[in-house]
Design a protein around this motif. Structure first.
Motif, PDB file in Angstrom:
ATOM      1  N   ALA A 158       1.559 -27.653 -32.270  1.00  0.00           N
ATOM      2  CA  ALA A 158       2.641 -28.622 -32.088  1.00  0.00           C
ATOM      3  C   ALA A 158       3.604 -28.145 -31.005  1.00  0.00           C
ATOM      4  O   ALA A 158       3.869 -26.946 -30.873  1.00  0.00           O
ATOM      5  N   ASP A 159       4.144 -29.086 -30.232  1.00  0.00           N
ATOM      6  CA  ASP A 159       5.145 -28.737 -29.219  1.00  0.00           C
ATOM      7  C   ASP A 159       6.398 -28.165 -29.867  1.00  0.00           C
ATOM      8  O   ASP A 159       7.049 -27.273 -29.312  1.00  0.00           O
ATOM      9  N   LEU A 160       6.740 -28.690 -31.030  1.00  0.00           N
ATOM     10  CA  LEU A 160       7.946 -28.268 -31.736  1.00  0.00           C
ATOM     11  C   LEU A 160       7.729 -28.489 -33.226  1.00  0.00           C
ATOM     12  O   LEU A 160       7.143 -29.498 -33.629  1.00  0.00           O
ATOM     13  N   VAL A 161       8.178 -27.548 -34.044  1.00  0.00           N
ATOM     14  CA  VAL A 161       8.201 -27.736 -35.490  1.00  0.00           C
ATOM     15  C   VAL A 161       9.657 -27.979 -35.891  1.00  0.00           C
ATOM     16  O   VAL A 161      10.537 -27.154 -35.589  1.00  0.00           O
ATOM     17  N   VAL A 236       6.627 -23.874 -46.379  1.00  0.00           N
ATOM     18  CA  VAL A 236       7.387 -23.771 -45.128  1.00  0.00           C
ATOM     19  C   VAL A 236       7.147 -22.436 -44.438  1.00  0.00           C
ATOM     20  O   VAL A 236       7.329 -22.320 -43.223  1.00  0.00           O
ATOM     21  N   ARG A 237       6.750 -21.415 -45.182  1.00  0.00           N
ATOM     22  CA  ARG A 237       6.535 -20.110 -44.563  1.00  0.00           C
ATOM     23  C   ARG A 237       5.437 -20.189 -43.511  1.00  0.00           C
ATOM     24  O   ARG A 237       5.560 -19.647 -42.408  1.00  0.00           O
ATOM     25  N   GLN A 238       4.339 -20.841 -43.849  1.00  0.00           N
ATOM     26  CA  GLN A 238       3.267 -21.018 -42.883  1.00  0.00           C
ATOM     27  C   GLN A 238       3.720 -21.916 -41.741  1.00  0.00           C
ATOM     28  O   GLN A 238       3.422 -21.656 -40.570  1.00  0.00           O
ATOM     29  N   GLU A 239       4.458 -22.943 -42.068  1.00  0.00           N
ATOM     30  CA  GLU A 239       4.809 -23.958 -41.073  1.00  0.00           C
ATOM     31  C   GLU A 239       5.713 -23.412 -39.979  1.00  0.00           C
ATOM     32  O   GLU A 239       5.516 -23.713 -38.797  1.00  0.00           O
ATOM     33  N   VAL A 240       6.702 -22.584 -40.329  1.00  0.00           N
ATOM     34  CA  VAL A 240       7.592 -22.053 -39.289  1.00  0.00           C
ATOM     35  C   VAL A 240       7.027 -20.791 -38.647  1.00  0.00           C
ATOM     36  O   VAL A 240       7.282 -20.518 -37.474  1.00  0.00           O
ATOM     37  N   GLN A 241       6.251 -20.004 -39.406  1.00  0.00           N
ATOM     38  CA  GLN A 241       5.696 -18.782 -38.819  1.00  0.00           C
ATOM     39  C   GLN A 241       4.637 -19.078 -37.774  1.00  0.00           C
ATOM     40  O   GLN A 241       4.453 -18.304 -36.838  1.00  0.00           O
ATOM     41  N   MET A 242       3.926 -20.196 -37.921  1.00  0.00           N
ATOM     42  CA  MET A 242       2.884 -20.543 -36.952  1.00  0.00           C
ATOM     43  C   MET A 242       3.445 -21.269 -35.734  1.00  0.00           C
ATOM     44  O   MET A 242       2.737 -21.476 -34.755  1.00  0.00           O
ATOM     45  N   ALA A 243       4.712 -21.659 -35.778  1.00  0.00           N
ATOM     46  CA  ALA A 243       5.289 -22.508 -34.733  1.00  0.00           C
ATOM     47  C   ALA A 243       5.471 -21.757 -33.414  1.00  0.00           C
ATOM     48  O   ALA A 243       5.864 -20.588 -33.397  1.00  0.00           O
TER      49      ALA A 243
END
Length: 691
Positions: A158-161, A236-243
């Motif tokens: 993604a361009d941005l999370v 959310v841990r996966q979602e922001v750490q992969m961003a």
């Protein structure tokens, strides 16, 4: 309007959907379109352009209907044009036709998501978003499973999370302003767990030993912000750490995610001055789970530590404790071990099979340090050697990753026909617990910690002396045991906010109510140093018990520890374990009680014997790695990787190959090394069958 009908994916092309949010004001009716795209499997092909939303679903009651529209070519318009102007009939009008919007159904979304979409919508153009509740058919279990496997790709490409934590309020704007100020004035090296100042106006912000003053308004606002459900959501841990890039958003207020992380690190590591004790305790309560969310680096943690750091996060399904974090463990672990999300399997099966397969693949049984017989979940039949991943929030703080096993590879046996609920490991039975003293440190301040330590010390006086006398322990071991080995000089670079060895000895002497000269302590004890020592003891000993072994050694273990429990060192486990023998017919099986810190055990003494006179083991930070054991002969000498005991033990059998660390050898090389050490030391290895 009828529910929207999803079209199935072609899993062979890694398809997903992108939600196109149509332009409009916040007051306009929400309309979206869905577009199917393929995600590239490597870095060669460019990914589709979109942003991904990380948010808390909230209650599923009273869902809101979201209108999904489709665009189709204007067939009616084409027929009319041809009737009015036959000469145009030969033109390929299909390519030139304007698109006609057609309502194609609705998708039920939660109130939380419905509140977020107006703030995400742009007035002048479409916005392409990936949102799980809309882009994944939630009624199709097979599709949910296949999309879950692509979560890492979805959020990393993604361009941005956008991390949406809820609607705006005045106190949220105050919190965002404070966190922006704080986070833009410090820089954090998450690999080294270090902080530096980047502002000449506030040079003391990066000093761990300088207090941080906060106003009542700032403190109240931060507590309110960090109390939002998003910070406790597991996924959310996966979602922001992969961003690649992330933004924390609350209504119309926003702060860059990395700036926010810097601010949380500063708040978590500094001593905060506040007028109200209750307010301080509330801030600390909210800071801990928030810090766990932001505490990651370019060097991923292993499975056990990743799950431990997520212990305060919430999820609806206990199996997600594993499934939600598979993509943020180390790349080495992902290559050597993986599990497929399967919601048809029981929680016990998922936990047990994942734990066993991980230990066998890694050649390590470090996962046992996350077991605690006193904090087991209510999953029927779960063996004690399987961590209760859904109950890690009940564990005491994690002990440092020491070298009790000399970083050896585990020897995990599996006999033919053996019950798979039994785990067989090779190790040494080193001691038996003779006395235990439980700490009572829940919800206490530093003054109450001092009183509790005095109570423990009073109970110890019949069993402890300043020097070795028979089987009695010596006082000089007590400071490091109470601190779990977290002493300033034993870390390179030094561990922030950790007491020095001299200050720790002086603090114990003061609380023991004896003269400083009796333990050769020359440093005066300041109020700040005592407070630092007491604070670290509270952190390390809460939920634990102090114990004395039959050999007169001190240690700390889980509060579920009982007199008669054994202390063992297993190959492939960095810390000693307390285990409980259970007679089982002709053989003895064991229950895993929990991890321990033991005097004269943490530097591999059970395997290699004591270090030569003057030598100390310390934790040395390695580039592109975390802390690893190193050895130093004097405080002025440079740390070295080589263990000085190996050459002394092996004599003529020692060669350059032995200079590498145990865990970096092949299994054959390590077996040979273990055989030579066993002969030199006369070790008696045992096989422990854990149930």
């Amino acid at each position: 309007m009828a529910p929207y009908k999803y079209q199935p994916f072609d899993d062979s092309t890694r398809e997903t959907r992108i939600m196109v949010l149509h332009p409009g004001t916040r007051e306009d009716i929400l309309r979206v379109s869905l577009e199917t795209v393929s995600l590239p499997s490597d870095d060669l092909a460019p990914p589709p352009r979109y942003e991904a939303l990380s948010y808390a679903w909230g209650s599923r009651e009273n869902p809101v209907d979201l209108s999904v529209v489709a665009y189709r070519h204007g067939v009616t318009t084409r027929k009319v044009l041809r009737k009015l102007a036959p000469a145009w009939s030969h033109l390929r009008l299909k390519d030139q036709d304007p698109l006609r919007r057609v309502e194609s159904g609705t998708i039920g979304i939660t109130q939380n998501l419905a509140a977020a979409l107006p703030y995400l919508r742009l007035e002048d153009r479409e916005r392409r978003l990936w949102i799980d509740a809309v882009c994944v058919n939630q009624q199709d279990l097979a599709e949910r499973g296949s999309q879950m496997k692509q979560m890492a790709s979805i959020f990393s490409q993604a361009d941005l999370v956008i991390a949406w934590i809820g609607l705006d309020r005045p106190d949220c704007r105050v919190a965002f302003d404070f966190m922006t100020w704080l986070g833009t004035n410090v820089a954090v090296n998450w690999n080294k767990y270090a902080m530096s100042s980047i502002s000449e106006d506030y040079p003391g912000l990066a000093n761990f030993h300088e207090e941080l003053e906060m106003s009542q308004a700032d403190s109240d606002a931060i507590i309110c912000m960090m109390g939002r459900p998003w910070f406790r959501r597991l996924w959310v841990r996966q979602e922001v750490q992969m961003a690649r890039q992330a933004l924390l958003m609350c209504g119309s207020s926003a702060v860059d995610w990395n700036v926010f992380r810097n601010a949380v690190f500063c708040l978590y590591t500094k001593r905060i001055i506040h007028d109200s004790r209750e307010e301080m305790e509330s801030l600390e309560t909210h800071l801990i789970p928030t810090f766990d969310v932001v505490n990651y680096s370019d060097i991923p943690q292993g499975l056990g530590e990743t799950l431990r750091r997520a212990r305060l996060c919430l999820c609806e399904d206990p199996r997600d404790r594993l499934y939600a974090l598979m993509n943020v463990i180390t790349s080495f672990e992902r290559q050597a071990w993986s599990i497929e999300p399967d919601y048809t399997l029981s929680t016990r099966h998922v936990y047990e099979e994942a734990s066993r397969s991980y230990m066998e693949a890694m050649g390590a049984v470090d996962l046992l340090r996350y077991c605690d017989i006193g904090t087991r979940s209510h999953i029927p039949g779960l063996p004690t050697w399987v961590p209760s991943w859904d109950c890690l929030d009940k564990l005491a703080s994690s002990l440092p990753q020491d070298s009790a096993d000399c970083h050896t590879l585990a020897l995990i046996g599996r006999e033919s026909g053996q019950d798979l609920s039994v785990l067989s490991c090779k190790g040494l039975d080193v001691a038996i617990v003779r006395k235990r003293f439980e700490f009572r440190l829940d919800n206490v301040d530093n003054l109450e910690v001092v009183r509790e330590l005095r109570r423990i010390f009073h109970s110890l006086k019949d069993h402890i002396e300043l020097h070795h006398v028979g089987d009695k322990v010596h006082l000089t071991a007590l400071p490091s045991v109470l601190l779990g080995g977290i002493i300033y000089e034993l870390w390179d670079p030094p561990y922030h906010n950790a007491p020095t060895a001299e200050a720790a000895r002086a603090a114990v002497a003061k609380l023991w109510d004896i003269g400083l000269s009796d333990i050769q302590c020359a440093e005066d004890l300041s109020t700040r140093e005592l407070a630092r020592f007491v604070g670290r003891v509270r952190f390390m000993c809460r939920g634990r018990a102090l114990f004395i072994t039959d050999g007169g050694k001190l240690g700390i273990g889980p509060k579920s520890l009982a007199e008669g429990d054994h202390i063992c060192v297993l190959l492939g486990c960095w810390v000693p374990l307390a285990i409980r023998p259970v007679p089982n017919g002709s053989r003895t099986t064991y229950l895993v009680v929990g991890e321990c810190y033991g005097d004269s055990l943490m530097a591999g003494e059970a395997i290699l014997g004591p270090l030569p006179y003057g030598w100390r083991m310390l934790q040395k930070h390695q580039e592109n790695r975390y802390y690893w054991p190193a050895f130093r002969e004097t405080p002025a000498s440079a740390p070295q990787r080589e263990d000085p005991r190996l050459k002394l033990l092996l004599g003529d059998d020692y060669d350059e190959r032995h200079q590498s660390r145990f865990g970096e050898r092949t299994q054959e090389e390590e077996d040979d090394m273990i055989d030579k050490v066993t002969k030199a030391r006369g070790l008696e290895w045992r096989t422990f069958n854990f149930v």
